[in-house]
Design a protein around this motif. Structure first.
Motif, PDB file in Angstrom:
ATOM      1  N   ASN A 181       0.801  -1.227   0.000  1.00  0.00           N
ATOM      2  CA  ASN A 181       0.000   0.000   0.000  1.00  0.00           C
ATOM      3  C   ASN A 181       0.832   1.274   0.000  1.00  0.00           C
ATOM      4  N   TYR A 182       2.143   1.193  -0.165  1.00  0.00           N
ATOM      5  CA  TYR A 182       2.958   2.402  -0.172  1.00  0.00           C
ATOM      6  C   TYR A 182       2.697   3.204  -1.440  1.00  0.00           C
ATOM      7  N   GLY A 183       2.621   4.512  -1.276  1.00  0.00           N
ATOM      8  CA  GLY A 183       2.357   5.401  -2.398  1.00  0.00           C
ATOM      9  C   GLY A 183       2.492   6.840  -1.946  1.00  0.00           C
ATOM     10  N   PRO A 184       1.443   7.627  -2.154  1.00  0.00           N
ATOM     11  CA  PRO A 184       0.151   7.299  -2.753  1.00  0.00           C
ATOM     12  C   PRO A 184       0.185   7.372  -4.276  1.00  0.00           C
ATOM     13  N   PRO A 185      -0.811   6.750  -4.949  1.00  0.00           N
ATOM     14  CA  PRO A 185      -1.829   5.857  -4.401  1.00  0.00           C
ATOM     15  C   PRO A 185      -1.235   4.502  -4.048  1.00  0.00           C
ATOM     16  N   PRO A 186      -1.969   3.665  -3.327  1.00  0.00           N
ATOM     17  CA  PRO A 186      -1.459   2.349  -2.962  1.00  0.00           C
ATOM     18  C   PRO A 186      -0.949   1.580  -4.178  1.00  0.00           C
ATOM     19  N   GLY A 187       0.212   0.969  -4.008  1.00  0.00           N
ATOM     20  CA  GLY A 187       0.814   0.200  -5.093  1.00  0.00           C
ATOM     21  C   GLY A 187       1.795   0.973  -5.935  1.00  0.00           C
ATOM     22  N   SER A 188       1.739   2.319  -5.868  1.00  0.00           N
ATOM     23  CA  SER A 188       2.568   3.097  -6.794  1.00  0.00           C
ATOM     24  C   SER A 188       4.047   3.072  -6.433  1.00  0.00           C
ATOM     25  N   ALA A 189       4.399   2.898  -5.158  1.00  0.00           N
ATOM     26  CA  ALA A 189       5.822   2.808  -4.811  1.00  0.00           C
ATOM     27  C   ALA A 189       6.448   1.556  -5.422  1.00  0.00           C
ATOM     28  N   GLU A 190       5.696   0.463  -5.431  1.00  0.00           N
ATOM     29  CA  GLU A 190       6.208  -0.760  -6.072  1.00  0.00           C
ATOM     30  C   GLU A 190       6.363  -0.553  -7.575  1.00  0.00           C
ATOM     31  N   LEU A 191       5.443   0.172  -8.189  1.00  0.00           N
ATOM     32  CA  LEU A 191       5.579   0.478  -9.612  1.00  0.00           C
ATOM     33  C   LEU A 191       6.822   1.337  -9.871  1.00  0.00           C
ATOM     34  N   THR A 192       7.075   2.286  -8.982  1.00  0.00           N
ATOM     35  CA  THR A 192       8.253   3.148  -9.120  1.00  0.00           C
ATOM     36  C   THR A 192       9.523   2.326  -9.082  1.00  0.00           C
ATOM     37  N   LEU A 193       9.651   1.458  -8.068  1.00  0.00           N
ATOM     38  CA  LEU A 193      10.858   0.632  -7.988  1.00  0.00           C
ATOM     39  C   LEU A 193      10.922  -0.327  -9.164  1.00  0.00           C
ATOM     40  N   GLY A 194       9.770  -0.838  -9.590  1.00  0.00           N
ATOM     41  CA  GLY A 194       9.751  -1.747 -10.736  1.00  0.00           C
ATOM     42  C   GLY A 194      10.364  -1.118 -11.975  1.00  0.00           C
ATOM     43  N   ARG A 195      10.100   0.176 -12.202  1.00  0.00           N
ATOM     44  CA  ARG A 195      10.697   0.865 -13.348  1.00  0.00           C
ATOM     45  C   ARG A 195      12.221   0.860 -13.254  1.00  0.00           C
ATOM     46  N   SER A 196      12.725   1.164 -12.064  1.00  0.00           N
ATOM     47  CA  SER A 196      14.181   1.190 -11.894  1.00  0.00           C
ATOM     48  C   SER A 196      14.794  -0.197 -11.989  1.00  0.00           C
ATOM     49  N   LEU A 197      14.067  -1.202 -11.553  1.00  0.00           N
ATOM     50  CA  LEU A 197      14.589  -2.572 -11.669  1.00  0.00           C
ATOM     51  C   LEU A 197      14.712  -2.994 -13.124  1.00  0.00           C
ATOM     52  N   ARG A 198      13.836  -2.471 -13.985  1.00  0.00           N
ATOM     53  CA  ARG A 198      13.894  -2.820 -15.410  1.00  0.00           C
ATOM     54  C   ARG A 198      14.931  -1.995 -16.165  1.00  0.00           C
ATOM     55  N   THR A 199      15.333  -0.854 -15.596  1.00  0.00           N
ATOM     56  CA  THR A 199      16.240   0.053 -16.316  1.00  0.00           C
ATOM     57  C   THR A 199      17.583   0.147 -15.596  1.00  0.00           C
ATOM     58  N   ASP A 200      17.680   1.009 -14.602  1.00  0.00           N
ATOM     59  CA  ASP A 200      18.954   1.239 -13.923  1.00  0.00           C
ATOM     60  C   ASP A 200      19.544  -0.021 -13.307  1.00  0.00           C
ATOM     61  N   PHE A 201      18.688  -0.875 -12.732  1.00  0.00           N
ATOM     62  CA  PHE A 201      19.184  -2.030 -11.995  1.00  0.00           C
ATOM     63  C   PHE A 201      19.052  -3.338 -12.767  1.00  0.00           C
ATOM     64  N   ALA A 202      18.789  -3.257 -14.050  1.00  0.00           N
ATOM     65  CA  ALA A 202      18.744  -4.476 -14.866  1.00  0.00           C
ATOM     66  C   ALA A 202      20.104  -5.172 -14.780  1.00  0.00           C
ATOM     67  N   GLY A 203      20.078  -6.451 -14.471  1.00  0.00           N
ATOM     68  CA  GLY A 203      21.313  -7.212 -14.321  1.00  0.00           C
ATOM     69  C   GLY A 203      21.916  -7.146 -12.937  1.00  0.00           C
ATOM     70  N   LEU A 204      21.281  -6.379 -12.021  1.00  0.00           N
ATOM     71  CA  LEU A 204      21.819  -6.230 -10.668  1.00  0.00           C
ATOM     72  C   LEU A 204      20.929  -6.851  -9.600  1.00  0.00           C
ATOM     73  N   ARG A 205      19.929  -7.628 -10.011  1.00  0.00           N
ATOM     74  CA  ARG A 205      18.968  -8.180  -9.054  1.00  0.00           C
ATOM     75  C   ARG A 205      19.643  -8.945  -7.925  1.00  0.00           C
ATOM     76  N   ASP A 206      20.692  -9.681  -8.209  1.00  0.00           N
ATOM     77  CA  ASP A 206      21.318 -10.503  -7.175  1.00  0.00           C
ATOM     78  C   ASP A 206      22.126  -9.689  -6.178  1.00  0.00           C
ATOM     79  N   GLU A 207      22.279  -8.384  -6.410  1.00  0.00           N
ATOM     80  CA  GLU A 207      22.954  -7.514  -5.461  1.00  0.00           C
ATOM     81  C   GLU A 207      21.964  -6.704  -4.623  1.00  0.00           C
ATOM     82  N   LEU A 208      20.681  -6.959  -4.806  1.00  0.00           N
ATOM     83  CA  LEU A 208      19.651  -6.178  -4.127  1.00  0.00           C
ATOM     84  C   LEU A 208      18.820  -7.040  -3.195  1.00  0.00           C
TER      85      LEU A 208
END
Length: 333
Positions: free
Chosen positions: A64-91
């Motif tokens: 439920n982090y946001g607002p609105p609920p769910g949007s913080a996960e969407l924000t991090l999801g964008r960075s995981l697909r771009t800036d942190f692509a290939g770095l999942r095992d370090e996070l």
């Protein structure tokens, strides 16, 4: 294109989480505020990048982090697909379920139905196959503990989470939860309680229980919603959380007695070469009983100020006694 700093692991201390093999940074980044759909994506991405460059490998969320609920996960999801692509095992990515997320009888609390469906939704928003830690965000007085802990066990056994955690559980509830998880074969990794100089309830049994069951802890609100920062040294400033409509910090919390106390703490901080916020973070982490402290950030500069606290976590006996005298309202001279 973002290239992480080559020396990102050189300065941040990492602490073992209870009796597990998992190391967490002394300071972790919480996405409770400032990462919702109402903030600037470029600033959010810059904070996440800088955090990783400083050795902050743990990003903490809830459904439920946001607002609105769910949007913080969407924000991090964008960075995981771009800036942190290939770095999942370090996070280390954590999320939670239990507070109000959606309408109807399955949108909150601790039923198996809510926890597991919420986890699936979180994974979708994050774009991940698993999170590292999945929490029951709060105890449910109407659902048997066995059901809630059983859902955490299923989350781990199904590969949707690597570890199980709880948040906002009392010492007695924590002991019960840990016993159930141990019997199921999925140890309790960590508890996330509220803890700060101004809110010390964890010292009345919870930390002892966590030592007993071999679980770690990660403190949220270590700056007491900003009261342990230079923002309130002269009362309530315009634009501050206490001056707004935040349900988490109301104007009547910033009393003259509190202002006097934080001014005295600020004097101690200056003598240590720290800001008041840095002192508050170092104090929460003193002695090593707390694994990590969660910090929020609305800017890169604010993040950097908080992370600097990890460079000075040691206290002398006299310093601790002086801080304690201030917190207890005694003569701090």
């Amino acid at each position: 294109m973002y290239l992480p700093s080559a020396d990102r692991y050189s300065a941040m201390p990492y602490r073992r989480t209870g009796r597990s093999g998992l190391l967490l940074p002394a300071l972790s980044l919480g996405l409770w505020h400032n990462f919702g759909g109402d903030r600037t994506p470029d600033v959010q991405a810059a904070i996440l990048r800088r955090a990783f460059d400083l050795g902050v490998t743990h990003f903490d969320l809830a459904n439920n982090y946001g607002p609105p609920p769910g949007s913080a996960e969407l924000t991090l999801g964008r960075s995981l697909r771009t800036d942190f692509a290939g770095l999942r095992d370090e996070l280390i990515i954590s999320t939670k379920a239990g507070y109000l997320m959606g309408p109807g009888p399955y949108g909150e609390w601790g039923s198996r139905k809510n926890l597991l469906s919420s986890l699936d939704q979180s994974l979708g928003r994050l774009g991940l196959e698993y999170v590292d830690i999945f929490y029951s965000h709060r105890p449910d007085p109407e659902t048997p503990m066995e059901e809630t802990m059983g859902a955490l066990d299923t989350a781990v056994r199904s590969g949707r989470a690597l570890y199980a955690g709880i948040s906002n559980y009392s010492p007695e509830q924590t002991r019960e939860a840990a016993a159930i998880l141990k019997e199921l074969g999925t140890p309790l990794l960590i508890h996330q309680p509220r803890y700060s100089m101004l809110d010390r309830w964890v010292e009345d049994g919870l930390l002892d229980v966590l030592d007993e069951v071999g679980a770690g802890s990660i403190a949220y609100s270590p700056l007491a919603q900003g009261m342990l920062s230079d923002r309130y040294l002269d009362g309530i400033p315009e634009g501050s959380r206490a001056a707004g409509a935040s349900p988490f910090l109301t104007p009547d919390a910033v009393t003259p007695a509190l202002v006097e106390k934080v001014r005295a703490l600020d004097a101690v901080a200056k003598e240590r070469g720290q800001s008041l916020a840095q002192l508050a973070l170092s104090w929460v982490l003193r002695g090593g009983r707390v694994t990590s402290a969660l910090v929020g950030a609305s800017s890169v500069a604010q993040l950097e100020n908080s992370v600097e606290a990890s460079r000075n976590l040691d206290f002398g006996t006299d310093e601790l006694a002086r801080v304690e005298a201030i917190l207890q309202g005694a003569d701090a001279a």
